[in-house]
Design an enzyme around this catalytic site. Structure first.
Site, PDB file in Angstrom:
ATOM      1  N   ASN A 150     -18.127 -34.718   5.311  1.00 45.21           N
ATOM      2  CA  ASN A 150     -18.174 -33.658   6.319  1.00 45.21           C
ATOM      3  C   ASN A 150     -19.161 -32.552   5.983  1.00 45.21           C
ATOM      4  OD1 ASN A 150     -15.994 -33.377   4.275  1.00 45.21           O
ATOM      5  ND2 ASN A 150     -15.835 -31.315   5.115  1.00 45.21           N
ATOM      6  N   SER A 198      -9.252 -37.530  14.076  1.00 51.82           N
ATOM      7  CA  SER A 198      -8.792 -36.304  14.725  1.00 51.82           C
ATOM      8  C   SER A 198      -9.525 -36.121  16.043  1.00 51.82           C
ATOM      9  CB  SER A 198      -9.048 -35.103  13.806  1.00 51.82           C
ATOM     10  OG  SER A 198      -8.335 -33.970  14.235  1.00 51.82           O
ATOM     11  N   HIS A 200     -10.362 -33.597  17.928  1.00 57.37           N
ATOM     12  CA  HIS A 200     -11.319 -32.520  18.199  1.00 57.37           C
ATOM     13  C   HIS A 200     -12.688 -32.745  17.566  1.00 57.37           C
ATOM     14  CE1 HIS A 200     -11.250 -30.149  14.292  1.00 57.37           C
ATOM     15  NE2 HIS A 200     -10.229 -30.971  14.115  1.00 57.37           N
ATOM     16  N   THR A 235       8.875 -34.876  19.735  1.00 57.22           N
ATOM     17  CA  THR A 235       8.438 -35.161  21.103  1.00 57.22           C
ATOM     18  C   THR A 235       6.916 -35.218  21.165  1.00 57.22           C
ATOM     19  OG1 THR A 235      10.381 -34.027  21.977  1.00 57.22           O
ATOM     20  CG2 THR A 235       8.547 -34.394  23.493  1.00 57.22           C
ATOM     21  N   CYS A 320     -12.381 -26.266   6.653  1.00 50.57           N
ATOM     22  CA  CYS A 320     -11.054 -26.148   6.052  1.00 50.57           C
ATOM     23  C   CYS A 320     -11.067 -25.324   4.766  1.00 50.57           C
ATOM     24  CB  CYS A 320     -10.478 -27.539   5.778  1.00 50.57           C
ATOM     25  SG  CYS A 320     -10.119 -28.435   7.298  1.00 50.57           S
TER      26      CYS A 320
END
Length: 371
Positions: A150, A198, A200, A235, A320
């Site tokens: 990344n 992921s 996004h 959920t 991150c």
């Protein structure tokens, strides 16, 4: 503002927003309910799962939805390690992994006594399949490796490692966060047992991701109801699942043309800054989506601030770890922790939504900031 930090997150496509909004307005039932509203919601979850599975060319039952790649990485690593400790106590990964892998295996070491091998890059910055092979032991039960870094875009030898592990008991976890939707990701071809992604990172919503898993046992991290075939309670985040599936379908449908456009953007950038003094933090074959440059004796924090004030959004590395004062662990593993190079780099990351005009303007403002 010109946005060139797509390795951190990508803009959500209008088509994705549309299907998410429609789902919020019309499909509000709980997928676990047995009445008609619940059945419609359950069908929506099933269709999203099938869309993801089709993109990866795997079975829909092998896709578990999560809150993102960090949860997927944790689930694969912790879930498998704790469920199969009787087979061994050793895990192999690389020193350049995302924090959601490095900190996860470190947790297993600190709290559960697992033995961890962090494979270091070669002198040229590359990570070889042989270095992974040499780190294997009879008691190795898991190897975790990112497909593309990344911070630098470096491509790691996932296919070669997958072939090596086909003759070993260790399962293979691949963090495909930075390549999903950009190049073909087919777990069976690279012989991966787990693949994380992921939403996004490919123009879908934040807070949703998925984990591909072969037909093997692993412990769930989240306990409660029986959602996701008892692999992940809670959920379902229905509208986000729909948005992620739509984003991946669009990305796969336009994969070749999008990749070629990003290659053109990268080439054009280097043409526009050819008169500057810089070096590339590029180690072997890389994804064109990420460019890591360094300007000798130029503090990257100051440069980042100048560009931000000029309307340019870039970064110095992983989102991150943003806001911390620690240098890049990726570059530190290559140059050494005391190298001045750790304070000279910036990361520019493209998507197909960027334009040549934006690259021209960025180049001008970069030169002004360096004066």
């Amino acid at each position: 503002m010109i946005y060139l930090d797509n390795a951190a997150t990508t803009p959500v496509l209008p088509e994705v927003v549309e299907v998410m909004s429609d789902t919020l307005l019309t499909t509000f039932g709980n997928p676990s309910s047995i009445h008609s509203y619940g059945r419609v919601a359950f069908q929506t979850v099933r269709q999203s799962r099938e869309a993801i599975a089709q993109a990866l060319q795997v079975s829909a039952r092998q896709i578990t939805f999560t809150s993102g790649a960090s949860e997927s990485n944790n689930t694969a690593i912790i879930g498998y390690a704790l469920a199969h400790r009787k087979l061994g106590n050793h895990i192999v990964t690389t020193a350049i992994e995302h924090p959601s892998v490095i900190n996860t295996v470190q947790y297993l070491h600190d709290r559960h006594g697992f033995d961890i091998t962090f494979v270091q890059p070669e002198p040229d910055g590359s990570v070889s399949a042989d270095s992974i092979k040499n780190a294997l032991r009879p008691d190795t039960i898991l190897v975790s490796m990112m497909w593309s870094n990344n911070e630098t875009g470096q491509l790691l030898p996932v296919s070669e490692v997958g072939e090596i592990l086909s003759h070993h008991q260790a399962v293979f976890h691949v963090d495909a966060t930075q390549v999903m939707g950009k190049i073909p990701v087919h777990p069976l071809e690279i012989k991966a047992d787990f693949v994380s992604a992921s939403g996004h990172k490919f123009h879908g919503p934040k807070g949703v991701g998925f984990l591909y898993h072969a037909d093997l046992l692993f412990d769930p991290l989240i306990h409660g109801g029986e959602q996701e075939e008892k692999r992940r309670a809670g959920t379902e985040n229905l509208h986000s699942l729909v948005g992620m599936a739509k984003a991946l379908q669009i990305s796969v449908a336009h994969m070749r043309e999008n990749y070629e456009k990003v290659e053109q953007l990268k080439t054009h950038l280097f043409e526009q800054i050819s008169d500057l003094t810089f070096y590339k933090n590029e180690f072997g074959k890389s994804m064109p989506h990420v460019v890591n440059l360094a300007f000798p004796e130029q503090n990257h924090d100051l440069l980042l601030t100048k560009l931000d004030l000029a309307g340019i959004a870039i970064s110095t590395g992983s989102a991150c770890t943003a806001g911390t004062i620690e240098p890049s662990h990726v570059l530190a593993s290559i140059y050494g922790e005391s190298s001045p190079k750790l304070k000279e780099n910036i990361r520019i990351s493209f998507s197909e939504l960027n334009t040549i005009d934006e690259i021209d303007e960025f180049a001008i403002k970069l030169k002004n900031a360096l004066k």
